[in-house]
Scaffold this active site. Structure first.
Site, short mmCIF file in Angstrom:
data_model
loop_
_atom_site.label_atom_id
_atom_site.label_comp_id
_atom_site.label_asym_id
_atom_site.label_seq_id
_atom_site.Cartn_x
_atom_site.Cartn_y
_atom_site.Cartn_z
N LYS A 1 1.03 -1.30 -0.20
CA LYS A 1 0.10 -0.09 -0.02
C LYS A 1 0.91 1.24 0.00
O LYS A 1 0.35 2.19 -0.52
CB LYS A 1 -0.98 0.01 1.29
CG LYS A 1 -2.19 -1.15 1.03
CD LYS A 1 -3.28 -0.55 0.40
CE LYS A 1 -4.40 -1.47 0.32
NZ LYS A 1 -5.47 -0.90 -0.48
N GLU B 1 -9.58 -13.18 -3.81
CA GLU B 1 -10.28 -12.67 -2.94
C GLU B 1 -10.74 -13.81 -1.49
O GLU B 1 -10.72 -14.90 -1.88
CB GLU B 1 -11.39 -12.21 -3.21
CG GLU B 1 -12.51 -12.76 -4.11
CD GLU B 1 -13.56 -11.88 -4.77
OE1 GLU B 1 -13.61 -10.59 -4.55
OE2 GLU B 1 -14.30 -12.26 -5.61
N ASP C 1 -17.29 -10.68 -4.03
CA ASP C 1 -17.87 -9.65 -4.81
C ASP C 1 -17.23 -9.62 -6.00
O ASP C 1 -18.03 -9.25 -7.26
CB ASP C 1 -18.19 -8.49 -4.04
CG ASP C 1 -16.54 -7.69 -3.61
OD1 ASP C 1 -16.23 -7.00 -4.50
OD2 ASP C 1 -16.08 -8.28 -2.83
#
Length: 318
Positions: free
Chosen positions: A52, A203, A209
């Site tokens: 990140k 995921e 999703d």
């Protein structure tokens, strides 16, 4: 605006000297388990303990001087929070982070330690984006979301850019998937540098999703999932990330919490690496055979290592 590989290259220029060029490690044991040649890009050893930092630093670096001085705000369960706080401190930008009240203590402490102001919220009853936008407007701050932002996507793409520069062309690349910033950036880098690679997102099983969105051809929204992969508990892909994923990804697969724990144990026992549950998503997919890897050269992003020691002990004991 659409994001291109040129943006990833521009991000690499901004990040030069600011990010660690993290190691790419191999394991004969992992290769034997999977029948593949695996290359692990260890972003757990990045500044702030996760990939990140790349997107956060790039997004702040791309701001004008006046915007940086006024400050930035972000919402995150931990790794983006730490990354924005750290990158802001390095670039003279005050930071405010909206974090869920149940975020891992180690991530909260690190975020505060980098100098950020933390605003808590309840992830099950409050909308973190709405809270953040309200604060941004009230205080004149620039909002940098954790994944759905062109400069964040471009920065994240530099991890796979470095991976391919070191390994050469790959057959398969596996990337953890929450909101899609890392996967979208990875797809852009892979298409430019290793165009024949099949790139998959991975995921949590409880929060698929992305998988449903690919199948339906539009963004699917789900309730907040429950999984130990706290860095991937998003409810939907983004307006910037989904088009790239839909166009370029070979597919999206899932990993169960049990598979994540098994992968964490493998990295500690065999490679002496502490990888957080979210950071194990891509590896877990390879270990479990969720994608075809036998006989192939496979790049795997180990996206982060910010796991609370007590939580780690519970996971491994359980």
């Amino acid at each position: 605006m659409s994001v291109t590989f040129a943006d990833v290259e521009a991000a690499a220029g901004r990040l030069r000297g600011a990010v660690h060029r993290t190691p790419v490690l191999t394991s004969r044991t992992a290769d034997a388990l999977t029948g593949a040649r695996l290359f692990f890009k260890v972003e757990a050893l990045q500044r702030g303990g996760a990939f990140k930092f790349r997107g956060a630093y790039n997004a702040i670096a791309a701001l004008g001087e006046a915007e940086r001085r006024r400050g930035v705000i972000a919402f995150s369960s931990g790794n983006h929070a730490q990354a924005i706080a750290y990158a802001g401190a390095l670039q003279g930008a005050p930071t405010v982070i909206v974090m869920p009240h149940d975020a891992p203590a180690i991530k909260v402490a690190a975020t505060r330690g980098y100098g950020a102001e933390i605003v808590p919220y309840d992830r099950y009853t409050e909308d973190r984006e709405a809270v953040s936008r309200g604060l941004a407007e009230a205080r004149g701050l620039t909002l940098i979301p954790p994944y759905d932002h062109p400069d964040v996507i471009a920065g994240q793409g530099t991890a796979v850019m470095e991976l391919i520069e070191e390994t050469g062309p790959l057959d398969v690349i596996l990337v953890c998937l929450g909101g899609g910033g890392l996967l979208a950036g990875s797809l852009l880098a892979a298409r430019a540098l290793s165009p024949d690679a099949a790139v998959y997102g991975v995921e949590p099983e409880a929060g698929n999703d992305g998988q449903m969105s690919l199948a339906k051809g539009e963004v699917v929204r789900i309730p907040v999932p429950v999984s130990i992969a706290d860095g991937a508990l998003t409810t939907h892909l983004g307006e910037h990330t989904f088009p790239i994923i839909r166009r370029e990804a070979a597919g999206i697969v899932t990993a169960s919490d049990a598979q994540l724990v098994a992968a964490m144990r493998f990295f500690i026992e065999r490679m002496k690496l502490v990888i957080e549950p979210t950071g194990c998503l891509a590896a877990a997919a390879a270990f479990a055979g969720a994608v075809p890897v036998v006989g192939r050269r496979v790049g795997i992003i180990l996206s982060g290592g910010n796991v609370d020691p007590a939580a780690l002990a519970r996971h491994l004991a359980g």
